[in-house]
Write an enzyme that holds these catalytic residues in place. Structure first.
Site, short mmCIF file in Angstrom:
data_model
loop_
_atom_site.label_atom_id
_atom_site.label_comp_id
_atom_site.label_asym_id
_atom_site.label_seq_id
_atom_site.Cartn_x
_atom_site.Cartn_y
_atom_site.Cartn_z
N HIS A 264 0.83 -1.21 0.00
CA HIS A 264 0.00 0.00 0.00
C HIS A 264 0.87 1.26 0.00
CE1 HIS A 264 -3.69 2.30 1.23
NE2 HIS A 264 -2.76 3.12 1.73
N GLU A 265 1.78 1.35 0.95
CA GLU A 265 2.60 2.56 1.06
C GLU A 265 3.56 2.69 -0.12
OE1 GLU A 265 1.69 4.73 3.05
OE2 GLU A 265 0.40 3.49 4.31
N HIS A 268 1.82 4.62 -2.83
CA HIS A 268 1.95 6.06 -2.63
C HIS A 268 3.33 6.55 -3.08
CE1 HIS A 268 -1.73 7.00 -0.48
NE2 HIS A 268 -1.52 6.07 0.43
N GLU A 294 -4.44 8.05 -3.05
CA GLU A 294 -4.95 6.80 -2.50
C GLU A 294 -5.28 5.81 -3.61
OE1 GLU A 294 -5.77 4.41 0.88
OE2 GLU A 294 -4.72 6.31 0.60
#
Length: 501
Positions: A264-265, A268, A294
């Site tokens: 997820h990170e 980003h 996001e």
């Protein structure tokens, strides 16, 4: 005009550098800083924010923007110079409406509140953060008041990072999405629960950590310009386009926690790493909105990272890392486990179908707080009631209830949570557009190859930074304004097949 533009860039770079010094202070506070440094860190962050705000509101920037307007109007809309002047003007106009003294006060309060929250959540002690949250609400209303003429008090807070988005448009969008989601959630709830016990065994931290790093390196995260560290609440931060860092947390009794947080990170971070280096030191050198940002974390975490094709490639590797835990667990069982749908208390651990319900609860509570219809003292009980009515479960304590998210304890109340749902919607819209351009992407994912998808995203999303608004960027990339249709198609296809709906 070239000299004036260079002068403007020089002034903006000073702001950029100060803002990222502030980010460095926050990263340190969230990772390695001892608790005893909280008071001083609040002062330090406040000073840096005040200096950045004072430089951003310098009359020289206003004068240069005025002088450069004819030059901007002579340029094609999509030129880099025109985009820079537009972005700088929007930032200047917003900054000049808010006094530096207020921003300094707010940042100091946020740093102090964050430290209190880090102690209060493990102790399940809402009373410790309550006075700080009450002050945060006061500051949030004060910030909104610097932007008169709004329809709803949350509008200027939402617009701050989501240009053109209002509480009214979000209420309508969330209503339409909820109408489509609830039948899916209810249909899955009637099926036999998926067994995810294979994820809840003992998985040593170091092995989890190393496997996650190997995965995101293959996805395209550049470790020459990044690193990963541990924190209480995972996040991505950037100190320059050459230094984009991520954090995660590891639970040795839950394989999915660190792995999907890391993916997820990294989503980003790959967005920030993909921004044109020509934009460094300017307002263009950042993601255009929380929703678009996001979309990238959710695209890589869910659409790619939880797909069957992804695990056809990575699961044999994971089994070699954890042979005792997963050696006898089939790919089908594992894939269903990482996609299990079950109402839960924690937003960050929620499945794809119920995740947006968590966001809608927070969004509604923020509006009620800002409107004065809800008091901070009543927040824990109202939180429990909303979870009981919306998800059929309620937290037994505040640690897994109102204290679980860091956002209100390190920012403001209002204008924050909706980005998560906007990101979910956009993730499917962008991925569908990428597939239209490159139908071979799913086959490549099965082979552990991600360059085509990463390249399409970089070309159509990442490199533009903040040159276009989120709405403009989405239309350019997909040929359509934001729509929930691709997202609903994706959810129905994925979970319809998985649960035989």
């Amino acid at each position: 005009m070239k000299e004036k533009l260079d002068e403007l860039k020089g002034l903006l770079t000073e702001v950029y550098d100060l803002e990222h010094v502030g980010a460095l202070l926050h990263w340190d506070q969230s990772t390695y800083m001892p608790g005893g440094g909280a008071a001083a860190r609040g002062r330090q962050s406040s000073i840096v924010e005040r200096l950045a705000h004072e430089k951003m509101t310098d009359s020289r920037i206003g004068r240069l923007l005025e002088q450069l307007q004819p030059y901007e109007e002579s340029l094609p809309y999509d030129s880099d110079d025109a985009g820079l002047i537009r972005a700088a003007r929007r930032k200047f106009e917003k900054a000049t409406k808010v006094p530096s003294s207020f921003m300094s006060k707010l940042i100091s309060h946020q740093a102090e509140t964050y430290q209190v929250w880090m102690e209060a959540r493990p102790a399940d002690d809402f009373s410790k953060v309550r006075p700080y949250l009450e002050k945060t609400l006061e500051y949030s209303r004060e910030l909104a008041a610097y932007f008169p003429g709004y329809e709803h008090i949350a509008d200027p807070l939402i617009d701050y990072d989501n240009e053109g988005v209002t509480a009214s448009t979000l209420r309508q969008l969330f209503g339409e999405l909820r109408e489509q989601l609830m039948p899916l959630v209810q249909a899955v709830a009637e099926k036999e629960p998926v067994d995810d016990s294979c994820l809840k065994q003992w998985y040593p931290e170091t092995a989890q950590w190393d496997f996650g790093l190997d995965v995101i390196r293959q996805l395209g995260y550049d470790f020459h310009r990044g690193r990963q560290d541990k924190t209480h609440h995972p996040f991505m931060t950037k100190f320059s386009l050459g230094d984009v860092r991520i954090t995660t947390r590891v639970r040795e009794n839950d394989l999915g926690e660190a792995l999907f947080s890391t993916i997820h990170e990294s989503g980003h971070a790959m967005y920030e790493q993909g921004i044109s280096m020509d934009f460094e030191g300017t307002p263009l050198a950042e993601g255009v909105s929380p929703g678009v940002h996001e979309s990238q974390s959710r695209l890589w975490e869910n659409i790619v990272g939880r797909s069957r094709g992804f695990w056809e490639h990575f699961y044999p590797k994971l089994q070699k890392v954890f042979p005792e835990q997963l050696g006898s667990v089939s790919l089908d069982t594992f894939h269903r486990a990482v996609n299990k749908v079950q109402p839960s208390l924690i937003r960050t651990a929620a499945d794809e179908l119920t995740y947006n319900l968590h966001v809608m609860i927070r969004f509604d509570l923020e509006l009620a707080l800002l409107e004065g219809k809800l008091d901070i003292k009543d927040l824990p009980e109202v939180w429990r009631e909303r979870y009981r009515s919306d998800l059929g479960i309620a937290p037994k304590d505040d640690a897994d209830g109102v204290l679980q998210d860091v956002h209100w304890h390190m920012g403001i109340i209002g204008g924050m949570f909706q980005g998560y749902t906007l990101g979910n919607i956009l993730s499917a819209q962008y991925y569908e557009a990428g597939l239209k351009a490159h139908p071979e992407i799913p086959d490549q994912i099965r082979e552990g190859k991600f360059d085509t998808l990463h390249g399409w995203l970089k070309e159509n999303i990442y490199r533009h930074g903040s040159k276009f608004t989120a709405q403009e960027l989405t239309e350019r990339a997909t040929g359509s304004p934001l729509t929930i249709d691709p997202y609903i198609r994706y959810l129905k296809n994925k979970f319809g097949e998985m649960y035989s709906l």
